[in-house]
Design a protein around this motif. Structure first.
Motif: not given
Length: 494
Positions: A61-69
């Protein structure tokens, strides 16, 4: 959604896909395949099983959020575009208020009527409030020394980890998420393991509103696994947590030893109400009673300590007992009911243990104190008197003592390690001003209680935590301030 098997009207069970994790715009099973039971506190029966995320799921989830950011459109949208999508999100919540209210009622034992009329609209208004604030975030121009020009930028902090409590699952979801979304952050949200159902439905609505994949991620799970992973994750830039002081300490320690991420903590309280003898007894008792029994006492700001000026003490206590005896406890889907079951068996047993302790310590049980019915987690409204100031039972039970004057009232009100909220009930403006300025608490209500709105900063003093939710001040918790300085060459004005 299908009708609940109990046969009660308007009770809904979410479709199977709304019981998974929501990561990068999709509902997925946990990597381990583990699940946790969601319980109907009216009966203790299992509603359904929800995927239980662990450290590996948080990492995804953090990787997804980091990529989205770092690479996605959300922080790069114009502020007005983010606000527009948040407004659409709010509209979708309004359109689905029946389903969301039913989820919180069956999952948390909350009154269906209150969820529909108050709590879900509060959540929606919170989204709209911060959507409107999205394009009003500005830096400042700096007056620097000769030959220099400066200004500040207010930039989103990055990936935010939100750990939300079980007592107000919908309101707290957006108390944390809405300001972070407004400034351009991306989110990993861990709902309480007791009440995850509405959070997963909100994730579904966010996708329908057009919020890009990876911006909102919801990972169900337990605090000591999923919650701990959020607190210690090196790619999460900020953690916001509402819950107990004990767990708040763990969140803060994990944040410190990982990447020194900032934290916002809204923790427990033992809030006082101070009733002075110049106020109407009926009105004062109404305020005090609602201050503790709202949401079956499962509320961090509960005014569980009541100090009454000596001359009206007996009248106030009698009124409180009268109200408690008339308070209807039962199925939260019944519109005639005032109080549903406690959220789960652990809370139920903890409250009963405190009641037993109060009796052992010699406090006077004025009313209540017993389990209601043969199933479910129902407890009678309970009021104690003659409780010692240092008695352990005061931590969870409603009790009253008398005071002589405002000086003694202030001293007793501040005699706690907490400082979340307080109430002052008086017609005397001088007393109201003096007492409210003297009490060490994050919010003080005068002649009212529990009136929290999205534009009013909320948070605690002392061991009740730090940082503020709600209000425009809360935006700053999700922003970094960057100063930009350049020289001015050959200006005739420097």
């Amino acid at each position: 959604m299908a009708n609940h098997s109990s046969g009660s009207p308007n009770i809904l069970i979410p479709p199977k896909r709304f019981t998974k994790l929501f990561i990068n715009g999709h509902f997925v099973d946990s990597i381990s395949g583990k699940t946790l039971d969601t319980i109907d506190p009216r009966t203790g029966d299992v509603i359904n099983r929800v995927s239980a995320g662990d450290r590996e799921d948080i990492d995804l989830a953090v990787k997804a959020a980091r990529h989205a950011f770092d690479h996605g459109p959300w922080p790069r949208f114009s502020a007005s575009e983010r606000g527009r999508m948040m407004m659409k999100f709010a509209d979708l919540i309004d359109e689905n208020v029946e389903e969301i209210a039913a989820l919180d009622a069956i999952n948390g034992g909350k009154l269906l009527s209150l969820c529909k009329l108050v709590e879900i609209p509060v959540a929606t208004n919170t989204v709209r409030y911060f959507a409107g604030a999205a394009d009003k975030i500005h830096g400042t121009v700096l007056k620097l020394s000769k030959g220099l020009q400066g200004y500040t930028l207010r930039e989103p902090i990055g990936v935010v980890g939100c750990i939300i409590p079980w007592n107000f699952p919908s309101i707290m979801f957006f108390t944390k998420a809405a300001p972070a979304l407004a400034v351009g952050c991306t989110l990993v949200i861990k709902p309480a393991e007791l009440t995850p159902l509405s959070a997963l439905f909100f994730a579904h609505l966010a996708k329908l509103a057009g919020i890009p994949d990876g911006v909102i991620n919801v990972v169900n799970g337990f605090g000591d696994t999923a919650g701990a992973a959020i607190s210690s994750h090196m790619d999460i830039a900020k953690v916001t947590f509402t819950g107990s002081t004990e767990v708040g300490r763990k969140v803060m320690m994990a944040a410190a030893v990982s990447n020194l991420k900032p934290v916002t903590l809204e923790l427990g309280g033992k809030s006082p109400s101070l009733i002075f003898d110049d106020f109407d007894v009926d009105q004062a008792s109404d305020i005090a009673f609602n201050g503790i029994f709202t949401n079956k006492g499962e509320i961090c700001i509960a005014s569980s300590r009541v100090y009454v000026q000596e001359g009206i003490y007996d009248k106030i206590v009698n009124k409180l007992v009268e109200k408690a005896n008339a308070w209807v406890v039962g199925d939260p889907f019944d519109p005639r009911v005032n109080q549903g079951p406690q959220t789960d068996k652990k809370q139920f047993e903890k409250i009963l243990s405190y009641i037993k302790h109060g009796k052992r310590e010699g406090a006077t049980l004025l009313t209540g104190g017993k389990h209601i019915g043969q199933e479910g987690y129902y407890i009678q409204p309970t009021i104690f008197a003659d409780v010692k100031d240092d008695d352990h039972s005061k931590r969870r039970n409603f009790w009253a003592r008398y005071v002589i004057d405002e000086v003694q009232a202030i001293k007793r009100a501040n005699n706690t390690t907490y400082g979340l909220a307080a109430g002052v009930i008086t017609k005397n403006l001088n007393v109201a001003n003096m007492v409210s300025r003297s009490i060490r608490a994050g919010i003080v209500w005068i002649n009212c209680y529990s009136t929290i709105e999205h534009n009013c900063p909320f948070g605690g003093y002392k061991m009740s935590g730090f940082g503020r939710d709600c209000g425009l001040d809360s935006l700053n918790q999700y922003l970094q301030i960057k100063s930009v300085v350049t020289p001015i060459q050959d200006s005739p004005w420097h």
